[in-house]
Scaffold this active site. Sequence first.
Site: not given
Ligand SMILES: *Cc1c(COP(=O)(O)O)cnc(C)c1O
Length: 400
Positions: A116, A187, A212-213, A359
Site C-alpha cells: 500500500f 502490516d 476500521y476495515k 474490488r
Molecule cells: C488501509 C491501509 C492503510 C491506511 O492507513 P491509515 O493511516 O489508517 O489511513 C495503510 N496501509 C495499508 C496496507 C492499508 O491497507
Amino acid sequence: MPKTDFTWTREQFHLPDGVIYLDGNSLGPLPQAAAARVAQTVTDEWGEMLITGWNKAGWMAAPKSLGDRIGRLIGAAPGTTVIGDTLSIKVYQALAAALRLAEPGRRIILSDSGNFPSDLYMASGLIDTIGGDYELRTVAPEDVSEALTDEVAVLMLTQVDYRTGRRHDMAELTAKAHAVGALTVWDLAHSAGAIEVDLTGADADFAVGCTYKYLNAGPGAPAFITVAPRYADIAQPALAGWLGHDAPFAFEHAYRPGAGIDRMRVGTPPILQCAALDAALDIWDRVDMAEVRARSVALSERFIAGVEARCSDVTLNSPRDPAMRGSQVAFRHPEAYAVMQALIDRGVIGDFRAPDNLRFGITPLYLSEDDIDRAVTILADILDNRLWDRDAYKQRAAVT
Ligand SMILES: *Cc1c(COP(=O)(O)O)cnc(C)c1O
C-alpha cells in the site's frame, strides 16, 4: 459443533435496506451496539464524569485492553498489542523501532511493489528524516524471498495485497528474514479479522494493522501495534509521546519509555472511537477465526464461480488458489470505474482500485450465499446490457 453463529453475527450489524455490502475490507459496517455505546460514552462518561472519566471509566487502560482483544484474533501474546493513532503512524513507529534494533551496517528496508503506497511513503519519509544511507528496495511480490540477503535490515510487508488479495506466507518469510539476520514488520490491514493470523507461531517481530476495515470499528478508528515479547522492553518507540512514558503524570523533562507495549502509546487515545471499537469487538469475542476463514473461502469461491460463469469481459485479478488469497476478490475490466458506479447505483457496494480493478470484500459476519448470488446477477446484468456506459458513471469522485 460450530462455535460461531453466523445468523447471530449478521443480526449484530446495521446494513441499509437493499444494500449488498462488499466493501467491508475498506470500511466495515456499523455494529448495532456501537451507536448506543458511543452515545453512552458521550453522555454518561464525558458528560457526567468529565475529566474523572480517565480513572473512573477506565479510559486510560482502554488502549491495552482493546489491544489484547485484537491480539486474540492475530495470535499475539497477551500484553503485546496496543491501539492508537492511525495505521500510517504505526507503520512509521514499527519500522523506526525495527531499524534501531537491526544489526549495524545494514541499510536496506525491503518491501514489495504491491504494498500500500502509504506504507512505502512512510518508509521513504523515515529515511529522509534519519538520513544515513538507508535504501527502500521494492521488488515484485514473488521475488521477496530471493531478495532477502544479509544486507537487509528490515523486511516490511503487507501480508494481504490491498488490490488483488494476494497473500504472503508470513511464517515462511519471517523464518527466511531471521535466517539472514533481518527483522520483520508485518502490516495486517487486510489480515486482522479476515484470515487466521498467528504472529506468535510465525515468530514475527513487529505487526501493525487497522480496526476500521474487517474489524468494523468505524471511520477513523485507531490502529494497533504488536511487538514480540523479546523486543517489548528494548524497542525504542521512535515517537516518544508522554503516554508512552514510564510515568506520564510525573511530568519529567527526560523521556523514559514505559514498560513493554505501553511505550508504543503516543498521545491521548480517541475515547469515542474506542467505544465503537469496544462494541465491534464484542462481536469478534464470540467468533472463531478458523470458521470465519472457512466461510470466507466458501463465499469467495461461490462469487468467483458465479462471475466467471455469467459475466463477460472481466478477468480474475486475484490468486485462483484460495490458500493464496486473503478475504477479498478483484476482477479487472477496462471500464472498471464506471462498472463499479453502476453496481453501487443498484445497491451492490464494492470499490474501484486503479487502474482497472473491481474490488469486492468477502466478509462472512454479515454476508450470505444469497447476497453473493444476487451480486453476481446484478453484475451480469450491468455487463450484458452495458448499463455502465453512461457519462454519470464515468465522473471520478475524490474517494474511489
Ligand atoms: C488501509 C491501509 C492503510 C491506511 O492507513 P491509515 O493511516 O489508517 O489511513 C495503510 N496501509 C495499508 C496496507 C492499508 O491497507
